[in-house]
Design an enzyme around this catalytic site. Structure first.
Site, PDB file in Angstrom:
ATOM      1  N   SER A 222      45.659  36.834  51.630  1.00  0.00           N
ATOM      2  CA  SER A 222      45.148  38.152  51.988  1.00  0.00           C
ATOM      3  C   SER A 222      45.733  38.585  53.318  1.00  0.00           C
ATOM      4  O   SER A 222      45.636  37.863  54.311  1.00  0.00           O
ATOM      5  CB  SER A 222      43.622  38.114  52.074  1.00  0.00           C
ATOM      6  OG  SER A 222      43.126  39.328  52.586  1.00  0.00           O
ATOM      7  N   GLY A 224      44.851  41.494  54.848  1.00  0.00           N
ATOM      8  CA  GLY A 224      43.982  42.555  55.356  1.00  0.00           C
ATOM      9  C   GLY A 224      44.323  43.903  54.740  1.00  0.00           C
ATOM     10  O   GLY A 224      44.530  44.027  53.532  1.00  0.00           O
ATOM     11  N   ALA A 225      44.430  44.915  55.593  1.00  0.00           N
ATOM     12  CA  ALA A 225      44.692  46.272  55.115  1.00  0.00           C
ATOM     13  C   ALA A 225      46.064  46.419  54.471  1.00  0.00           C
ATOM     14  O   ALA A 225      46.310  47.381  53.737  1.00  0.00           O
ATOM     15  CB  ALA A 225      44.562  47.257  56.276  1.00  0.00           C
ATOM     16  N   GLY A 227      47.437  44.381  52.225  1.00  0.00           N
ATOM     17  CA  GLY A 227      47.467  43.990  50.827  1.00  0.00           C
ATOM     18  C   GLY A 227      47.359  42.494  50.642  1.00  0.00           C
ATOM     19  O   GLY A 227      46.840  41.773  51.502  1.00  0.00           O
ATOM     20  N   GLY A 253      37.277  39.017  50.762  1.00  0.00           N
ATOM     21  CA  GLY A 253      38.228  37.993  50.348  1.00  0.00           C
ATOM     22  C   GLY A 253      37.681  37.128  49.232  1.00  0.00           C
ATOM     23  O   GLY A 253      38.423  36.705  48.324  1.00  0.00           O
ATOM     24  N   ASP A 254      36.383  36.866  49.267  1.00  0.00           N
ATOM     25  CA  ASP A 254      35.750  36.069  48.217  1.00  0.00           C
ATOM     26  C   ASP A 254      35.730  36.842  46.900  1.00  0.00           C
ATOM     27  O   ASP A 254      35.937  36.268  45.823  1.00  0.00           O
ATOM     28  CB  ASP A 254      34.328  35.701  48.628  1.00  0.00           C
ATOM     29  CG  ASP A 254      34.287  35.081  50.014  1.00  0.00           C
ATOM     30  OD1 ASP A 254      35.176  34.272  50.332  1.00  0.00           O
ATOM     31  OD2 ASP A 254      33.367  35.417  50.790  1.00  0.00           O
TER      32      ASP A 254
END
Length: 317
Positions: A222, A224-225, A227, A253-254
């Site tokens: 991941s 974050g913003a 992608g 994220g989960d």
């Protein structure tokens, strides 16, 4: 059925506030109480998608009893491991612009007997031919050595199970030698694992490839913003989604990991599902997990033409 393992679960309280002013009395505009912990959130996301899940977790004291009650109300089968210490309580403060301040308690210290009982409960709950994934998530509580996840991965593989692992630091590095099928670091955890900064998507790709070299079957990272990345034996994909406004990133994220596993746990379609679930989660309050109606697959783009030169919105030093 997806079996989740959360060694350090929590009771999570989330407060929405107009602004966080240190030293002032702040009146919350909204509040939620949810069962917490990465594996717990994966189970909640799987259940929200209408699929069966079993959550294995140590529980103690009044907070532990409440976590079990909240999970049961969400249709999640709970396989509790009784422990002497009380389950931790965490606090999150969410501001209108999406800024989230979290206070995480350390949690109880597990005895050697409780640590072994947790492993044994995973073995008892695994059903060959029925359990599609064992998902091990989150930090290790006091009393569990960094090698505890490695032991769990080894035992699960010996039973024929597929393992997805979401942890960080020494616990992640120790587990890699047992070759987990999927690991899911965020950008910070990925940088920590390889010991260098990540400034671009290309840096993240190289770091993910290194984790594969250390034993990971696939890396779902991941960013974050920016992608998400998927790097496995068949190639590399980059996925992103348009999000109108971020309300809370707790559990996003989960939710992504749950979406990935629900869609089979490999390939571009699974990455698209992961991105859709993560994007939906950040637009919901607290750690609410998205239901199918919350997903917007049309907002998701997945490509094998990875933008390696793209500078990360939040580079990791």
């Amino acid at each position: 059925m997806i079996l989740t393992v959360t060694p350090n679960p929590s009771l999570d309280r989330t407060y929405e506030v107009p602004s966080l002013d240190r030293g002032e009395v702040i009146r919350a505009t909204g509040e939620r109480m949810d069962p917490g912990g990465k594996g717990v959130n994966v189970s909640r996301a799987v259940a929200a998608a209408g699929q069966r899940t079993v959550a294995v977790l140590p529980l103690g004291g009044a907070p532990g009893a409440l976590v079990a009650e909240l999970l049961d109300a969400q249709g999640i089968d709970v396989a509790p491991v009784p422990v002497a210490g009380a389950t931790r309580s965490n606090i999150s403060v969410a501001e209108p612009d999406g800024t989230l301040t979290k206070i995480n308690a350390p949690g109880p210290e597990l005895s050697p007997t409780e640590a072994e009982l947790l492993l044994e409960t995973v073995r008892e709950q695994y059903r060959a031919g029925e359990t599609t994934w064992i998902t091990c998530c989150g930090s290790l509580p006091r009393g569990l050595a960094p090698s505890w996840y490695a032991d769990l991965v080894a035992r699960a593989h010996a039973a024929g199970a597929r393992i997805a692992l979401d942890t960080s630091g020494p616990a992640l590095l120790a587990a890699l030698r047992e070759r987990p099928d999927v690991v899911k670091p965020n950008a910070e955890e990925l940088a920590e694992a390889v010991g260098r900064p990540l400034a671009t998507v290309g840096d993240a790709v190289k770091a993910a490839e290194e984790l594969r070299g250390l034993g990971a079957g696939a890396v779902l990272a991941s960013l974050g913003a920016d992608g998400q990345l998927l790097v496995d034996a068949s190639g590399t994909w980059f996925g992103s989604a348009h999000v109108d406004a971020v309300r809370s990133n707790v559990g996003a994220g989960d939710s992504s990991l749950a979406g990935f596993l629900i869609a089979g746990g490999s390939g571009a379609d699974a990455l698209a599902s992961a991105v859709a679930h993560g994007a939906a989660a950040v637009q919901l309050p607290g750690s609410v997990m998205p239901k199918p109606a919350d997903l917007d697959p049309s907002a998701v783009t997945v490509t094998a033409d990875v933008p390696v030169d793209r500078v990360l919105t939040e580079p990791v030093s």
